[in-house]
Design a protein around this motif. Sequence first.
Motif, PDB file in Angstrom:
ATOM      1  N   ALA A 148       0.830  -1.210   0.000  1.00  0.00           N
ATOM      2  CA  ALA A 148       0.000   0.000   0.000  1.00  0.00           C
ATOM      3  C   ALA A 148       0.863   1.259   0.000  1.00  0.00           C
ATOM      4  O   ALA A 148       0.483   2.273  -0.582  1.00  0.00           O
ATOM      5  N   VAL A 149       2.046   1.195   0.620  1.00  0.00           N
ATOM      6  CA  VAL A 149       2.905   2.382   0.727  1.00  0.00           C
ATOM      7  C   VAL A 149       3.726   2.586  -0.546  1.00  0.00           C
ATOM      8  O   VAL A 149       3.788   3.688  -1.087  1.00  0.00           O
ATOM      9  N   PHE A 150       4.327   1.509  -1.068  1.00  0.00           N
ATOM     10  CA  PHE A 150       5.304   1.745  -2.133  1.00  0.00           C
ATOM     11  C   PHE A 150       4.655   2.202  -3.423  1.00  0.00           C
ATOM     12  O   PHE A 150       5.235   2.936  -4.207  1.00  0.00           O
ATOM     13  N   ARG A 151       3.359   1.836  -3.628  1.00  0.00           N
ATOM     14  CA  ARG A 151       2.702   2.285  -4.848  1.00  0.00           C
ATOM     15  C   ARG A 151       2.386   3.781  -4.809  1.00  0.00           C
ATOM     16  O   ARG A 151       2.066   4.379  -5.830  1.00  0.00           O
ATOM     17  N   LEU A 152       2.514   4.398  -3.614  1.00  0.00           N
ATOM     18  CA  LEU A 152       2.310   5.853  -3.494  1.00  0.00           C
ATOM     19  C   LEU A 152       3.591   6.624  -3.794  1.00  0.00           C
ATOM     20  O   LEU A 152       3.581   7.843  -3.869  1.00  0.00           O
ATOM     21  N   ILE A 153       4.700   5.898  -3.895  1.00  0.00           N
ATOM     22  CA  ILE A 153       5.980   6.561  -4.120  1.00  0.00           C
ATOM     23  C   ILE A 153       6.062   7.018  -5.581  1.00  0.00           C
ATOM     24  O   ILE A 153       5.722   6.255  -6.495  1.00  0.00           O
ATOM     25  N   GLU A 154       6.467   8.265  -5.730  1.00  0.00           N
ATOM     26  CA  GLU A 154       6.587   8.900  -7.057  1.00  0.00           C
ATOM     27  C   GLU A 154       7.212   7.947  -8.090  1.00  0.00           C
ATOM     28  O   GLU A 154       8.286   7.405  -7.856  1.00  0.00           O
ATOM     29  N   GLY A 155       6.509   7.749  -9.191  1.00  0.00           N
ATOM     30  CA  GLY A 155       7.087   6.988 -10.294  1.00  0.00           C
ATOM     31  C   GLY A 155       6.748   5.505 -10.297  1.00  0.00           C
ATOM     32  O   GLY A 155       6.915   4.836 -11.313  1.00  0.00           O
ATOM     33  N   VAL A 156       6.254   4.961  -9.191  1.00  0.00           N
ATOM     34  CA  VAL A 156       5.985   3.519  -9.145  1.00  0.00           C
ATOM     35  C   VAL A 156       4.771   3.157 -10.013  1.00  0.00           C
ATOM     36  O   VAL A 156       4.823   2.246 -10.827  1.00  0.00           O
ATOM     37  N   ILE A 157       3.662   3.888  -9.829  1.00  0.00           N
ATOM     38  CA  ILE A 157       2.548   3.733 -10.770  1.00  0.00           C
ATOM     39  C   ILE A 157       2.055   5.120 -11.178  1.00  0.00           C
ATOM     40  O   ILE A 157       2.405   6.106 -10.543  1.00  0.00           O
ATOM     41  N   SER A 158       1.240   5.184 -12.236  1.00  0.00           N
ATOM     42  CA  SER A 158       0.897   6.505 -12.773  1.00  0.00           C
ATOM     43  C   SER A 158       0.011   7.297 -11.806  1.00  0.00           C
ATOM     44  O   SER A 158      -0.799   6.729 -11.073  1.00  0.00           O
ATOM     45  N   GLY A 159       0.181   8.602 -11.854  1.00  0.00           N
ATOM     46  CA  GLY A 159      -0.604   9.499 -11.003  1.00  0.00           C
ATOM     47  C   GLY A 159      -2.093   9.354 -11.266  1.00  0.00           C
ATOM     48  O   GLY A 159      -2.908   9.425 -10.365  1.00  0.00           O
ATOM     49  N   GLU A 164      -7.686   7.887  -9.419  1.00  0.00           N
ATOM     50  CA  GLU A 164      -9.007   7.317  -9.680  1.00  0.00           C
ATOM     51  C   GLU A 164      -9.359   6.147  -8.785  1.00  0.00           C
ATOM     52  O   GLU A 164     -10.389   5.530  -8.935  1.00  0.00           O
ATOM     53  N   GLU A 165      -8.470   5.796  -7.860  1.00  0.00           N
ATOM     54  CA  GLU A 165      -8.720   4.606  -7.079  1.00  0.00           C
ATOM     55  C   GLU A 165      -9.659   4.786  -5.903  1.00  0.00           C
ATOM     56  O   GLU A 165      -9.847   5.871  -5.409  1.00  0.00           O
ATOM     57  N   SER A 166     -10.182   3.650  -5.447  1.00  0.00           N
ATOM     58  CA  SER A 166     -10.985   3.654  -4.232  1.00  0.00           C
ATOM     59  C   SER A 166     -10.187   4.306  -3.124  1.00  0.00           C
ATOM     60  O   SER A 166      -8.973   4.135  -3.060  1.00  0.00           O
ATOM     61  N   PHE A 167     -10.855   5.026  -2.283  1.00  0.00           N
ATOM     62  CA  PHE A 167     -10.303   5.644  -1.078  1.00  0.00           C
ATOM     63  C   PHE A 167      -9.590   6.956  -1.315  1.00  0.00           C
ATOM     64  O   PHE A 167      -9.449   7.742  -0.410  1.00  0.00           O
ATOM     65  N   THR A 168      -9.110   7.230  -2.540  1.00  0.00           N
ATOM     66  CA  THR A 168      -8.391   8.485  -2.694  1.00  0.00           C
ATOM     67  C   THR A 168      -9.360   9.659  -2.518  1.00  0.00           C
ATOM     68  O   THR A 168      -8.962  10.726  -2.125  1.00  0.00           O
ATOM     69  N   ASP A 169     -10.649   9.458  -2.829  1.00  0.00           N
ATOM     70  CA  ASP A 169     -11.601  10.537  -2.582  1.00  0.00           C
ATOM     71  C   ASP A 169     -12.759  10.067  -1.710  1.00  0.00           C
ATOM     72  O   ASP A 169     -13.848  10.618  -1.756  1.00  0.00           O
ATOM     73  N   GLY A 170     -12.542   9.009  -0.962  1.00  0.00           N
ATOM     74  CA  GLY A 170     -13.562   8.534  -0.025  1.00  0.00           C
ATOM     75  C   GLY A 170     -14.668   7.708  -0.654  1.00  0.00           C
ATOM     76  O   GLY A 170     -15.667   7.408  -0.009  1.00  0.00           O
TER      77      GLY A 170
END
Length: 233
Positions: A148-159, A164-170
């Motif tokens: 869950a943490v490493f996919r938030l690191i810049e460059g790992v997956i697209s912005g 658009e994922e679940s939870f990013t906007d509740g």
Amino acid sequence: MTFTLLTLFPELVEAYFATSIAAKAVERGLVGHRVVGIRDFATDRHATCDDAPYGGGAGMVLLPGPLGLALESVGASERRTVYPTPSGRPFTERYARELAKETEIVLICGRYEGIDQRIIDKYVDDEVSIGDYVLSSGELSALTIVDAVFRLIEGVISGESLREESFTDGLLEYPQYTRPEVYEGARVPEVLLSGHHAKIKEWRLRESLKKTRSYRPDLYARIESRYRDFGTD
Ligand code: ADE
């Protein structure tokens, strides 16, 4: 960002970092990992790492001796140290984002009935639960946090994927479809084939709202007022 994991089963953890998106992120130098075998710090000839709990009860507790030496070897006192345990505070996307700001995190993979409280008192910054159930393998809960943490690191997956994922906007994410247009008699919703971006966006939001209301009324209650005029039926 470096993930340091202390485990009795290094091969289990290494397999994760050698596979799929994690392997790519490691290869591209976006994340580092250190896997430390707790058993390497055992001091008797049987390499004992656990014992029965004082006071009685089922299961075994990780000995503080070898685990403490393993934690010292990675400088745990100077690093954010996380212990995944069913008795911790709930793991959330918000907490994952907080961890993603660190340059290194140390994760302790527990086993059996847990680890000695004195280790928690001395080294652990956060006790975190990944859900209201009990796993026998602390590696799975630690790797859940890593993932869950490493996919938030810049460059790992697209912005865009992140946004658009679940939870990013509740909200829970809307349903996805891919080819073919008809599978076993079931058609892809017409609007997704229309090329009409505004309509597609509206359909997705409506589906997200419906799904959130049905599966996660607790989340829905928090965002309901924002979408009151939109309607979900
Ligand atoms: N270890 C075993 N079960 C767990 C859970 N639910 N969360 C975190 N760590 C665990």
